[in-house]
Design a protein around this motif. Structure first.
Motif, mmCIF file in Angstrom:
data_model
loop_
_atom_site.group_PDB
_atom_site.id
_atom_site.type_symbol
_atom_site.label_atom_id
_atom_site.label_comp_id
_atom_site.label_asym_id
_atom_site.label_seq_id
_atom_site.Cartn_x
_atom_site.Cartn_y
_atom_site.Cartn_z
ATOM 1 N N PHE A 183 -3.814 7.394 5.331
ATOM 2 C CA PHE A 183 -4.879 7.160 4.488
ATOM 3 C C PHE A 183 -6.155 6.286 5.015
ATOM 4 C CE2 PHE A 183 -1.162 7.766 2.033
ATOM 5 C CZ PHE A 183 -1.692 8.087 0.800
ATOM 6 N N THR A 184 -7.352 6.725 4.820
ATOM 7 C CA THR A 184 -8.505 6.249 5.399
ATOM 8 C C THR A 184 -8.717 4.942 5.016
ATOM 9 O OG1 THR A 184 -9.217 8.392 5.536
ATOM 10 C CG2 THR A 184 -10.799 6.684 5.843
ATOM 11 N N TRP A 185 -8.586 4.588 3.535
ATOM 12 C CA TRP A 185 -8.831 3.188 2.926
ATOM 13 C C TRP A 185 -7.825 2.973 2.182
ATOM 14 C CZ3 TRP A 185 -13.297 6.825 2.513
ATOM 15 C CH2 TRP A 185 -14.389 6.430 3.532
ATOM 16 N N VAL A 186 -7.624 1.625 2.235
ATOM 17 C CA VAL A 186 -6.534 1.097 1.330
ATOM 18 C C VAL A 186 -7.041 -0.086 0.408
ATOM 19 C CG1 VAL A 186 -4.230 0.104 0.904
ATOM 20 C CG2 VAL A 186 -4.494 1.562 2.792
ATOM 21 N N ILE A 187 -7.228 0.016 -0.773
ATOM 22 C CA ILE A 187 -8.140 -0.901 -1.516
ATOM 23 C C ILE A 187 -7.231 -1.733 -2.426
ATOM 24 C CG2 ILE A 187 -10.094 -1.007 -3.457
ATOM 25 C CD1 ILE A 187 -10.837 0.668 -1.100
ATOM 26 N N ASP A 188 -7.887 -3.008 -2.495
ATOM 27 C CA ASP A 188 -7.033 -4.074 -3.384
ATOM 28 C C ASP A 188 -7.750 -3.927 -4.750
ATOM 29 O OD1 ASP A 188 -6.000 -6.278 -4.348
ATOM 30 O OD2 ASP A 188 -6.843 -7.739 -3.035
ATOM 31 N N THR A 189 -6.822 -3.755 -5.611
ATOM 32 C CA THR A 189 -7.432 -3.526 -6.977
ATOM 33 C C THR A 189 -7.773 -4.938 -7.582
ATOM 34 O OG1 THR A 189 -5.191 -3.649 -7.746
ATOM 35 C CG2 THR A 189 -5.868 -1.509 -7.564
ATOM 36 N N ASN A 190 -7.327 -6.013 -6.881
ATOM 37 C CA ASN A 190 -8.006 -7.271 -7.198
ATOM 38 C C ASN A 190 -9.405 -7.340 -7.128
ATOM 39 O OD1 ASN A 190 -5.997 -9.369 -8.029
ATOM 40 N ND2 ASN A 190 -5.563 -9.985 -5.974
ATOM 41 N N VAL A 191 -10.048 -6.682 -6.199
ATOM 42 C CA VAL A 191 -11.291 -6.747 -6.069
ATOM 43 C C VAL A 191 -12.028 -6.057 -7.368
ATOM 44 C CG1 VAL A 191 -13.456 -5.925 -4.785
ATOM 45 C CG2 VAL A 191 -11.258 -6.958 -3.584
ATOM 46 N N VAL A 192 -11.668 -4.678 -7.631
ATOM 47 C CA VAL A 192 -12.124 -3.974 -8.761
ATOM 48 C C VAL A 192 -11.902 -4.667 -9.955
ATOM 49 C CG1 VAL A 192 -12.071 -1.798 -9.949
ATOM 50 C CG2 VAL A 192 -11.836 -2.011 -7.444
ATOM 51 N N ARG A 193 -10.710 -5.427 -10.191
ATOM 52 C CA ARG A 193 -10.327 -6.288 -11.415
ATOM 53 C C ARG A 193 -11.365 -7.273 -11.649
ATOM 54 N NH1 ARG A 193 -5.495 -10.415 -10.854
ATOM 55 N NH2 ARG A 193 -7.512 -11.573 -9.709
ATOM 56 N N ASP A 194 -11.943 -7.877 -10.561
ATOM 57 C CA ASP A 194 -13.263 -8.775 -10.908
ATOM 58 C C ASP A 194 -14.414 -7.868 -11.796
ATOM 59 O OD1 ASP A 194 -12.029 -10.463 -9.641
ATOM 60 O OD2 ASP A 194 -13.447 -10.436 -7.885
ATOM 61 N N ALA A 195 -14.526 -6.717 -11.648
ATOM 62 C CA ALA A 195 -15.446 -5.846 -12.438
ATOM 63 C C ALA A 195 -14.913 -5.767 -14.048
ATOM 64 C CB ALA A 195 -15.745 -4.489 -11.868
ATOM 65 N N CYS A 196 -13.756 -5.772 -13.877
ATOM 66 C CA CYS A 196 -13.192 -5.244 -15.387
ATOM 67 C C CYS A 196 -12.993 -6.761 -16.009
ATOM 68 C CB CYS A 196 -11.561 -4.893 -15.042
ATOM 69 S SG CYS A 196 -11.322 -3.376 -14.377
ATOM 70 N N LEU A 197 -12.890 -8.010 -15.481
ATOM 71 C CA LEU A 197 -12.888 -9.303 -16.097
ATOM 72 C C LEU A 197 -14.289 -9.574 -16.609
ATOM 73 C CD1 LEU A 197 -10.769 -11.452 -13.694
ATOM 74 C CD2 LEU A 197 -9.737 -10.293 -15.755
ATOM 75 N N VAL A 198 -15.226 -9.173 -15.973
ATOM 76 C CA VAL A 198 -16.655 -9.326 -16.346
ATOM 77 C C VAL A 198 -16.999 -8.686 -17.466
ATOM 78 C CG1 VAL A 198 -18.883 -9.417 -15.560
ATOM 79 C CG2 VAL A 198 -17.570 -10.264 -14.139
ATOM 80 N N SER A 199 -16.581 -7.315 -17.334
ATOM 81 C CA SER A 199 -17.010 -6.309 -18.441
ATOM 82 C C SER A 199 -15.982 -6.684 -19.625
ATOM 83 C CB SER A 199 -16.476 -4.884 -17.904
ATOM 84 O OG SER A 199 -17.317 -4.580 -16.913
ATOM 85 N N ALA A 200 -14.694 -7.043 -19.559
ATOM 86 C CA ALA A 200 -14.128 -7.494 -20.739
ATOM 87 C C ALA A 200 -14.894 -8.610 -21.584
ATOM 88 C CB ALA A 200 -12.633 -7.734 -20.189
ATOM 89 N N ALA A 201 -15.321 -9.746 -20.567
ATOM 90 C CA ALA A 201 -16.048 -10.875 -21.216
ATOM 91 C C ALA A 201 -17.323 -10.261 -21.889
ATOM 92 C CB ALA A 201 -16.284 -11.934 -20.160
#
Length: 622
Positions: A183-201
Motif C-alpha cells: 500500500f502506497t499510503w496508509v491514512i489515519d481516518t482521525n484526520v478526515v474525521r475532523d472534516a466530518c465533525l466540522v461539517s456535522a456542526a
C-alpha cells in the motif's frame, strides 16, 4: 451485523430460506437406478435433477436491497469482503510504482494506458498479457488501533505504526506475494474525521437556525438536497442506517446527510488520485480497516461510488469509493496467512525518506500532519465525538453557557442540556446519546408519527407514542448500534480471544490476561480498549516538527478553534478539494438514504386475486 459474518466462519451451507432474495430452484436429487442403461439418451432436466444444487451466492449489495435478513451463515453462503480478498487482489495486481509520479497526470499521457514497466501496462509481455497495475491505498480507524494496542500491550500510536509496517513496510506485505505489492499510503481516518465533525456542526447550526426556511417534504425522505429534520440523527453508523432504512423509514428525514469518515476518506482518495494521476478509479484500490462488520455494508452502498463525483464521465459500472473493509481480527488473519508475525513488526513509524508525498501539497499537509492532535476526552465517547464537538461548538458561540449531563435508563443513554450564562436557566440546546439497539428502538418508537384514532367519536384525535414530544425536543442525537460505542464493534478482538492471539504471537502475558469469555470479562476488556483509545497522543515516540499549530495545518490566526480543530482550516481544505475536482462541497461530503422495500417473505397475490382487486378498483363486479 453479527460477528458470524467473518469470512472464516462461513464454511457451511444449508439451502436458502424461503425469504431469501436470491432463492435457487431446489430439485430433488434422484438416486440412480440399478438397472439404468449407461448408453440411454437422457434430457437436460434429468441431469439437472440428479446434481446437488449450487450454493446461493449473495453479496452484501443484495443484503442492502432486501428487507428480510439474509445475512445468516446457517442459511446462505454470503460473498464477503475479507482478508482473503485483500491477498488475492495484491497477488493479482502489481503496485503502481514511483515513475508515474513525475508525470503527475499533467503531460497528456493517461496513466493506465501507457506501455511502461511500472505496473500500468495494458500491453503484452511476450506471449502473455501483463497484469493490470493497481494503486493500493488504505485507511485505518482509531478504534481498530486501540483494539490492537490493548491486545499487544502497546500504545495506540505504536499499534498504528505496526499496521503501517504490515501494509507498507519492508517486513510486511511487500516482502511476499506474487508481485510484492503493498500500500502506497496508509491514512489515519482521525484526520478526515475532523472534516466530518466540522461539517456535522455546520449542518446542525444551519438546519436549526431561525433564519433557515423549511423546505417542503421530499418524496425521498433522505434526499441529499433536503436538510434533515429535528432531531438530527447521526449517520456514521451503518448498522443503524441499515436498520432505519429497512424497518423505520419514517426516521429517514431526521438522518444527517453527512458521509462517515470511512466514506469521506474513500471519496477524497479516489477523486483526487484519479484526477491528478490520470488513473481510472478502477485502478485505485482502497482498503478500510474498521471496528465492525457493518462497515462492509456501508462500502457496498450504491450511493458511495464514483457516480457522486464523476457525473460528467459516466462509467460502464460505478466504482466503489471503498473497495474492501476488514476488521482488526481479519487484519491479524491477513498477517498470519502471509506468515508475518504481527507482534514482531517494528513499533516505530516508517522512515520519512520512504514517504511518497500526496499529489496535492495542501491535501498532503492535511492527511499527513507533522504532529498528531491530542486525544479526545472520554466525555466525547468512543464513536468519534460528533455530539461532543457540536455541543462544544454551541458553547463557543454562547460564552459562559453551562453544560449539564444526565444519565438515562442505562449508561448508554445520556441527555445533555446547555443552558445560557447568567443563571437564567434558559435552554440553549438539548442533545442526547443513544447506543445499542435496545435503546435505539425506544428512540425510534418515540419519533413515530402519531396515528389517527379509530375509536368512534374520537373526532380526529391522535394517539402519540409515549415520550414522543420529549424525543423531538432534542436538537441532535448521536446514535450508534453497538453498546459502549465503536470500540465495542463486532470486528474487534474480544476478551476470549486475547490469550489465543497472544499465544500465536509468542507473547508472554505481560499486561495481564483476561481470564474468561463472559460479559464481566468483556466489560473489563472493553475498559482497556477504551483506555488505549482515549490515551492516544503525539508523545509516543513519533517525530514532531513544529508546534501544535502544524497539526491543524499551520493556521491559527484567530480562526474558530473547537477542541483543537480549526473550523476555518477545515473549510479551506473542503473548498480546495471542491475546486480541485470541480464538484461542489455538498456532493463530495453529503450522501442520501432511501427506504428499502421488498416482497421478500411476503405472501404474493395470485393472478386471480390481482385481477379481482383490479376489477373492484375499477367499479366492476366479479
Amino acid at each position: 451485523m453479527s460477528a458470524i459474518l467473518s469470512a472464516d466462519d462461513l464454511n457451511d451451507f444449508i439451502s436458502p430460506g424461503v425469504a431469501c432474495i436470491k432463492p435457487i430452484e431446489t430439485l430433488p436429487v434422484q438416486q440412480p437406478q440399478e438397472d439404468a442403461n449407461a448408453y440411454e439418451v437422457t434430457t437436460e432436466d434429468k441431469v439437472a435433477a440428479s446434481l446437488p444444487p449450487p450454493p446461493a451466492q449473495i453479496s452484501l449489495t443484495d443484503c442492502l436491497a432486501c428487507s428480510g435478513c439474509v445475512t445468516s451463515a446457517e442459511a446462505v453462503l454470503v460473498s464477503l469482503q475479507s482478508h482473503t480478498e485483500v491477498l488475492n487482489t495484491l497477488d493479482a495486481h502489481p503496485s503502481i510504482h514511483e515513475p508515474w509520479l513525475s508525470q503527475n497526470g499533467l503531460n497528456g499521457i493517461t496513466n493506465g494506458n501507457t506501455r511502461i514497466s511500472n505496473g500500468l501496462s495494458n500491453g503484452s509481455n511476450g506471449n502473455h498479457a501483463a497484469p493490470e497495475g493497481m494503486l493500493f491505498v488504505a485507511s485505518v480507524s482509531p478504534q481498530t488501533r486501540a483494539s490492537l494496542a490493548a491486545t499487544f500491550a502497546v500504545s495506540e500510536s505504536q499499534a498504528g505504526n505496526m499496521i503501517s509496517q504490515l501494509l507498507s513496510g519492508p517486513m510486511g506485505l511487500k516482502a511476499g506475494g506474487a508481485h510484492g505489492s503493498s500500500f502506497t499510503w496508509v491514512i489515519d481516518t482521525n484526520v478526515v474525521r475532523d472534516a466530518c465533525l466540522v461539517s456535522a456542526a455546520d449542518e446542525v447550526l444551519s438546519t436549526l437556525s431561525p433564519s433557515t426556511t423549511t423546505s417542503p417534504p421530499s418524496s425521498n425522505g433522505g434526499a441529499i438536497d433536503t436538510p434533515p429534520k429535528k432531531p438530527i440523527l447521526t449517520s456514521a453508523c451503518p448498522g443503524w442506517i441499515c436498520y432505519a432504512e429497512k424497518t423505520h423509514p419514517y426516521v429517514l428525514p431526521h438522518l444527517s446527510r453527512l458521509k462517515s469518515p470511512q466514506a469521506l476518506t474513500g471519496t477524497l482518495l479516489k477523486s483526487v488520485l484519479s484526477l491528478r494521476y490520470n488513473i481510472p478509479p478502477s485502478r485505485i484500490w482502497h482498503l478500510a480497516i474498521m471496528p465492525c462488520f457493518d462497515k462492509k455494508l456501508e462500502a457496498s452502498r450504491s450511493e458511495l461510488t464514483s457516480t457522486a463525483w464523476l457525473p460528467s464521465q459516466p462509467l460502464s459500472s460505478p466504482i466503489r469509493d471503498v473497495d474492501c473493509v476488514i476488521t482488526a481480527r481479519e487484519l491479524l488473519h491477513l498477517a498470519s496467512t502471509r506468515g508475518i508475525p504481527f507482534a514482531s513488526l517494528p513499533l516505530t513509524p516508517l522512515p520519512l525518506s520512504t514517504r511518497i508525498p500526496f499529489p496535492d501539497p495542501k491535501l498532503d499537509a492535511f492527511l499527513f500532519p507533522r504532529a498528531r492532535r491530542g486525544a479526545q476526552a472520554p466525555v466525547a465517547g468512543s464513536s468519534g465525538g460528533y455530539l461532543h464537538h457540536i455541543l462544544r461548538t454551541y458553547q463557543t458561540q454562547h460564552p459562559g453557557s453551562v453544560l449539564r449531563a444526565e444519565r438515562g435508563r442505562n449508561a448508554d443513554v445520556v441527555e445533555y442540556t446547555l443552558t445560557a450564562a447568567g443563571g437564567s436557566g434558559d435552554v440553549v440546546v438539548r442533545m442526547a446519546r443513544y447506543y445499542g439497539f435496545r435503546n435505539i428502538q425506544n428512540l425510534v418508537r418515540r419519533l413515530k408519527p402519531p396515528k389517527a384514532s379509530r375509536l368512534p367519536g374520537s373526532r380526529g384525535a391522535v394517539r402519540r407514542p409515549a415520550g414522543g414530544q420529549e424525543a423531538k425536543e432534542y436538537a441532535y442525537v448521536e446514535v450508534m448500534a453497538c453498546p459502549g460505542g465503536c470500540t465495542n464493534g463486532g470486528g474487534q478482538v474480544r476478551a476470549g480471544e486475547v490469550e489465543e492471539v497472544r499465544a500465536e504471537a509468542g507473547m508472554v502475558e505481560e499486561g495481564g490476561g483476561i481470564g474468561g469469555k463472559g460479559p464481566v470479562e468483556q466489560k473489563e476488556w472493553l475498559g482497556r480498549v477504551d483506555e488505549a483509545y482515549f490515551s492516544a497522543s503525539s508523545s509516543d515516540g513519533e517525530e514532531e516538527d513544529g508546534d501544535s499549530d502544524t497539526a491543524m495545518g499551520g493556521a491559527d490566526d484567530g480562526l474558530d478553534v473547537v477542541d483543537g480543530v480549526s473550523r476555518g482550516y477545515v473549510h479551506g481544505i473542503l473548498q480546495h478539494w471542491a475546486e480541485l475536482t470541480g464538484v461542489s462541497v455538498r456532493d463530495l461530503v453529503h450522501t442520501s438514504y432511501r427506504e428499502v422495500e421488498s416482497d421478500v417473505g411476503k405472501k404474493k397475490k395470485s393472478d386471480v386475486e390481482r385481477v379481482a382487486t383490479l376489477a373492484s378498483s375499477l367499479g366492476g363486479g366479479w
